[in-house]
Design a protein around this motif. Structure first.
Motif, PDB file in Angstrom:
ATOM      1  N   UNK A 157       0.834  -1.218   0.000  1.00 59.58           N
ATOM      2  CA  UNK A 157       0.000   0.000   0.000  1.00 59.58           C
ATOM      3  C   UNK A 157       0.863   1.260   0.000  1.00 59.58           C
ATOM      4  N   UNK A 158       2.050   1.138   0.589  1.00 57.39           N
ATOM      5  CA  UNK A 158       2.977   2.277   0.583  1.00 57.39           C
ATOM      6  C   UNK A 158       3.550   2.457  -0.823  1.00 57.39           C
ATOM      7  N   UNK A 159       3.879   1.332  -1.443  1.00 54.97           N
ATOM      8  CA  UNK A 159       4.459   1.362  -2.786  1.00 54.97           C
ATOM      9  C   UNK A 159       3.550   2.082  -3.776  1.00 54.97           C
ATOM     10  N   UNK A 160       2.236   1.837  -3.607  1.00 57.57           N
ATOM     11  CA  UNK A 160       1.276   2.450  -4.535  1.00 57.57           C
ATOM     12  C   UNK A 160       1.370   3.973  -4.542  1.00 57.57           C
ATOM     13  N   UNK A 161       1.860   4.548  -3.434  1.00 59.44           N
ATOM     14  CA  UNK A 161       1.886   6.002  -3.329  1.00 59.44           C
ATOM     15  C   UNK A 161       3.161   6.610  -3.875  1.00 59.44           C
ATOM     16  N   UNK A 162       4.129   5.745  -4.254  1.00 56.03           N
ATOM     17  CA  UNK A 162       5.471   6.285  -4.469  1.00 56.03           C
ATOM     18  C   UNK A 162       5.986   6.080  -5.884  1.00 56.03           C
ATOM     19  N   UNK A 163       6.802   7.030  -6.311  1.00 57.12           N
ATOM     20  CA  UNK A 163       7.490   6.956  -7.593  1.00 57.12           C
ATOM     21  C   UNK A 163       8.458   5.781  -7.564  1.00 57.12           C
ATOM     22  N   UNK A 164       8.239   4.779  -8.439  1.00 57.63           N
ATOM     23  CA  UNK A 164       9.085   3.579  -8.366  1.00 57.63           C
ATOM     24  C   UNK A 164      10.562   3.866  -8.606  1.00 57.63           C
ATOM     25  N   UNK A 165      10.873   4.978  -9.228  1.00 59.25           N
ATOM     26  CA  UNK A 165      12.284   5.278  -9.479  1.00 59.25           C
ATOM     27  C   UNK A 165      13.012   5.691  -8.200  1.00 59.25           C
ATOM     28  N   UNK A 166      12.260   6.102  -7.194  1.00 58.94           N
ATOM     29  CA  UNK A 166      12.878   6.602  -5.958  1.00 58.94           C
ATOM     30  C   UNK A 166      12.607   5.674  -4.786  1.00 58.94           C
ATOM     31  N   UNK A 167      12.093   4.487  -5.066  1.00 62.37           N
ATOM     32  CA  UNK A 167      11.571   3.652  -4.000  1.00 62.37           C
ATOM     33  C   UNK A 167      12.152   2.256  -4.102  1.00 62.37           C
ATOM     34  N   UNK A 198      22.558  -0.260   1.716  1.00 67.32           N
ATOM     35  CA  UNK A 198      21.225   0.028   1.191  1.00 67.32           C
ATOM     36  C   UNK A 198      20.689   1.387   1.627  1.00 67.32           C
ATOM     37  N   UNK A 199      21.531   2.194   2.247  1.00 69.31           N
ATOM     38  CA  UNK A 199      21.055   3.536   2.603  1.00 69.31           C
ATOM     39  C   UNK A 199      20.720   4.272   1.310  1.00 69.31           C
ATOM     40  N   UNK A 200      19.507   4.807   1.199  1.00 65.28           N
ATOM     41  CA  UNK A 200      19.106   5.435  -0.066  1.00 65.28           C
ATOM     42  C   UNK A 200      19.814   6.772  -0.284  1.00 65.28           C
ATOM     43  N   UNK A 201      19.923   7.169  -1.537  1.00 60.71           N
ATOM     44  CA  UNK A 201      20.407   8.513  -1.831  1.00 60.71           C
ATOM     45  C   UNK A 201      19.366   9.518  -1.336  1.00 60.71           C
ATOM     46  N   UNK A 202      19.773  10.769  -1.184  1.00 60.62           N
ATOM     47  CA  UNK A 202      18.822  11.791  -0.754  1.00 60.62           C
ATOM     48  C   UNK A 202      17.704  11.904  -1.789  1.00 60.62           C
ATOM     49  N   UNK A 203      16.506  12.170  -1.314  1.00 67.47           N
ATOM     50  CA  UNK A 203      15.365  12.237  -2.210  1.00 67.47           C
ATOM     51  C   UNK A 203      14.764  10.863  -2.490  1.00 67.47           C
ATOM     52  N   UNK A 204      15.357   9.800  -1.924  1.00 67.87           N
ATOM     53  CA  UNK A 204      14.878   8.443  -2.163  1.00 67.87           C
ATOM     54  C   UNK A 204      14.302   7.816  -0.893  1.00 67.87           C
ATOM     55  N   UNK A 205      13.632   6.679  -1.119  1.00 60.39           N
ATOM     56  CA  UNK A 205      12.952   5.993  -0.027  1.00 60.39           C
ATOM     57  C   UNK A 205      13.401   4.536   0.000  1.00 60.39           C
ATOM     58  N   UNK A 206      13.834   4.095   1.184  1.00 65.23           N
ATOM     59  CA  UNK A 206      14.180   2.679   1.329  1.00 65.23           C
ATOM     60  C   UNK A 206      13.288   2.073   2.397  1.00 65.23           C
ATOM     61  N   UNK A 207      12.690   0.932   2.054  1.00 68.08           N
ATOM     62  CA  UNK A 207      11.850   0.228   3.014  1.00 68.08           C
ATOM     63  C   UNK A 207      12.525  -1.086   3.360  1.00 68.08           C
ATOM     64  N   UNK A 208      12.686  -1.354   4.640  1.00 71.73           N
ATOM     65  CA  UNK A 208      13.306  -2.600   5.071  1.00 71.73           C
ATOM     66  C   UNK A 208      12.237  -3.532   5.640  1.00 71.73           C
TER      67      UNK A 208
END
Lengths: 507, 507
Positions: A331-341, A365-375
């Motif tokens: 459900x979180x993925x649906x909200x996010x730009x796949x290029x940054x997620x 796996x620390x994301x670049x700034x402006x990106x989102x990482x889900x563990x």
């Protein structure tokens, strides 16, 4: 960090009465050994909120111990003599001799906290002074001075209520008032945050902080007594044995556990933090649809804002098996730009990962700034599965709390928003979901015999989760415990928490 | 802290040739054990002045080691990918795997030092970041990554000369230039001061700093090789033994000393810092009278100034027996207001003192502001007589250097001026003075049979003094080594040093 304080902890009068004579006797016995050893001393630092009972604890200890080798060391405004010398001098002057116990009211932490919270000393200076304290304490410990550092904790609401009540009855004033200069709610919160930061930087294996739930006086006193007994045990165990070669750095002999230690442990059970989660919350389908869309829209908007491009989002999902981590993440993925997620499912480490410090795989796996990482599971495996399954030694998972706090602090400093969830379900609901998985062919891959076996360790996991939340829920990276008994409720709660955190951080 | 660097250290070509094949072989042997163990890795941090040979050391290590498990990790200006993440990320990304050795050029210390020295980051922030590094390194060590932290040292004069020579011959540029942004003498001094502060805050028993005198390339390479051999030994000794229970926190087994360790130790002798003191200096009676009065007048005026009332003066007198400490202190006393001046002769501790941390007796005697305390012998007894006479365990006097630096740092922070003297005489002169004391009735009380016995330990004391000066001569509390062979010279040198320090501090 005070999350487990929300669990109500009381000791019935009868339980206290059953415990107290034995505790009293054991404390006296161990103190006698300390005195006879003439090689170790103890400093008990009594800190905490006003009204939590600092004076009462002092009086209780005077009731329990041999007062001939007990001294109270109190520090208020500095005297002329003290002012003329370095700030730390007054504490040195009063250093207890070997065999003695000193109870300190207004320790060196008070000055540092007060200068930071009340006098606006910078974060960097605050850290610098805490580092000086850490070095001082390490040296004292090696020189045979054992420290018991107590923080008597009261919920801010309760503390305020007590102080108000006292105003009405001035003859019943608290014995010790360190923090009367604190007036506003903001300052009170700042003190609490600063105390947590002080714990992070000055909790060492040799001189850990012990946070004492202090709403109930009997529980508080029993816990303090138990902690002092334990410290006495460590001090005595490290004493050079008579006849043997003097060995100041001893400590190899494990401290003896007496019957009282066990009694106290059983009377002061580790209450489960999960008992504070209300599993009855539900959401109707219609409300769910609307709420989900609202929160997804918020998250989408916030993560596309220009402010977010200088930040980053790190989400941690932990929880019981079958609590619904994957479907929530979807459900979180649906909200996010796949290029940054990106979602990182964490299973057993690879060979490459095993060959390096355990945090390496997460740093990777620390994301670049402006990106989102889900563990989907995370570095908390160290203090959950590795602890419970005994894959890590106690000293290794024991130090991981501090190391994880440091890791998340680094992320916070660098501008990342760290959001952590524990999805909680009842054992019964888990059983129902496991059975459902067995019935549905395309879900069967999700269930292994191991999942059933894990259920037997439920109490061990509860204990591990409680310690984890207690020791790693920080102001910069708090835990959110979510009921996942109702999947709709869970998804909306998670997404709205993320949206709120983003909102607050990007404002 | 770099005082011992003034001693010339060279390795003759023939000595290097005799040593090198064995060193090479031992390094390969131990590296093979590290690789086979697959449990520990090593990071060699190569830091230091430009021109000191960072690149040359790298090449030498490539010549000695099995390059299949050796990696160079260099860090210049951050890349886009690095800039988008927390600053420490790039070091994590390159973490060597178990069995590997990584050689780091431009380590995490570079960023912190550069931000402080070149970009004006505050002292407090500098300390804060060093504390983060200390915590990171402690964690790496516990996770099996062993650190060898090298600082290649060149006298500032020599460093400048080398860089100038290179300008004339651009094809012979240094391989590694970290500090080309440093232009002024002041910046160079600031870098040196900051490096020393970094050593104080990040030297731990697990990851100590090793300062390598680098003027002579052979000496430098041999010392680096020896240090790496020692680190490999420690890493291997801590490996979980095959078959035995995995025990990450091992390290109980002492590292093996091979023949090469001993050979290197014998080829790289601990040169005596006392060899740098010119014992031939003398002063004629007439000049002495005039100079003594001048310096006494300066000290008298400076200590009566209003500026001094907010400061304080702590003088430490150490030196060989019969070097003339008391008579020098008497000349200082003549210049000072007796109400503000106190001499503390330090003998064996009292019972009360023995019952407390060893620094307690000195904290007791810290003077009030505006006052002067002179210590006739001092806290340095811990690393002198207690070390040589084996009254303290090696781990206890070993940690005392840092503890003493912390103590003096506290005094400096609080506004005190700390001046420390070692009065040096030759063994022959000491013998003459002992004999004179035996002849003169009223001086006889000053001589005990122990004094004669102590002379046998002269080389051990020289070693202890060298280590002491090396590790506790700081910018805030430097050592002054004074020739006391001629008493007149000594007294004037001591008094003028005190006057100069007061002058500089009160300006």
């Amino acid at each position: 960090m005070f999350d487990s304080m929300k669990i109500e902890r009381r000791l019935a009068k009868s339980d206290f009465k059953a415990l107290e004579p034995k505790l009293h006797e054991d404390l006296l016995d161990r103190q006698a050994e300390l005195i006879a050893g003439r090689a170790r001393s103890i400093l008990v630092l009594v800190n905490g909120a006003d009204g939590a009972g600092k004076g009462a604890v002092l009086n209780q200890l005077y009731g329990w111990l041999d007062v001939r080798k007990l001294r109270t060391l109190t520090y208020g405004a500095p005297t002329d003599e003290e002012r003329a010398r370095p700030g730390i001098w007054r504490y040195w002057r009063d250093m207890p001799a070997a065999g003695e116990i000193g109870i300190v009211l207004g320790s060196w932490y008070h000055d540092v906290l007060a200068d930071h919270v009340l006098n606006g000393e910078t974060d960097a200076l605050f850290t610098q002074r805490l580092d000086e304290i850490r070095r001082l304490e390490a040296m004292l410990r090696r020189e045979g001075v054992f420290l018991l550092k107590l923080w008597l904790y009261l919920e801010p609401q309760e503390a305020l209520a007590r102080l108000k009540a006292l105003k009405r009855n001035p003859f019943d004033r608290p014995l010790v008032r360190e923090w009367s200069a604190i007036k506003s709610k903001k300052q009170r919160r700042h003190l609490e945050e600063s105390a947590v930061e002080a714990f992070r930087l000055t909790s060492t294996p040799e001189a850990p902080w012990i946070v004492v739930p202090s709403e109930d006086g009997r529980f508080r006193d029993a816990m303090v007594g138990g902690a002092l007994l334990e410290t006495l045990g460590r001090a005595i165990a490290s004493q050079p044995r008579a006849g043997a070669e003097a060995d100041a750095s001893a400590g190899a002999a494990p401290p003896r556990e007496t019957e009282t230690d066990e009694t106290i442990a059983s009377l002061l059970p580790k209450a489960s933090i999960l008992s504070t989660v209300d599993l009855t919350r539900t959401l109707e389908e219609e409300d769910y649809r609307a709420e989900l869309e609202t929160q997804q829209t918020r998250i989408s908007r916030l993560t596309q804002s220009s402010a977010f491009q200088r930040r980053g989002l790190v989400c941690v999902f932990e929880g019981s098996d079958a609590a619904g981590k994957s479907s929530t993440i979807m459900r979180l993925r649906q909200a996010l730009d796949p290029r940054c997620f990106r979602v990182h499912p964490i299973a057993a480490p690879t060979d490459e990962e095993r060959a390096r410090p355990y945090l390496w795989r997460f740093w990777r796996s620390v994301p670049a700034r402006g990106h989102i990482a889900v563990f989907d599971r995370s570095w908390y495996g160290r203090v959950l599965v590795e602890r419970v399954e005994k894959l890590a030694q106690p000293e290794d998972w024991g130090r991981a709390y501090d190391e994880i706090n440091d890791f998340e602090h680094r992320l916070d400093e660098a501008g990342y928003i760290v959001v952590k969830f524990w999805l909680a379900i009842s054992q019964e609901e888990q059983a129902r979901r496991f059975e459902a998985r067995e019935r549905v062919a395309y879900k069967r891959f999700k269930l292994t015999p191991e999942d059933w076996r894990n259920r037997e360790k439920w109490p061990l996991y509860e204990e591990a989760v409680t310690d984890m939340v207690d020791r790693t829920s920080t102001f910069y990276a708090p835990w959110t415990l979510v009921s996942a008994e109702d999947k709709r409720w869970c998804r909306v709660a998670v997404l709205s928490t993320i949206a709120d955190r983003l909102d607050a951080a990007l404002k």
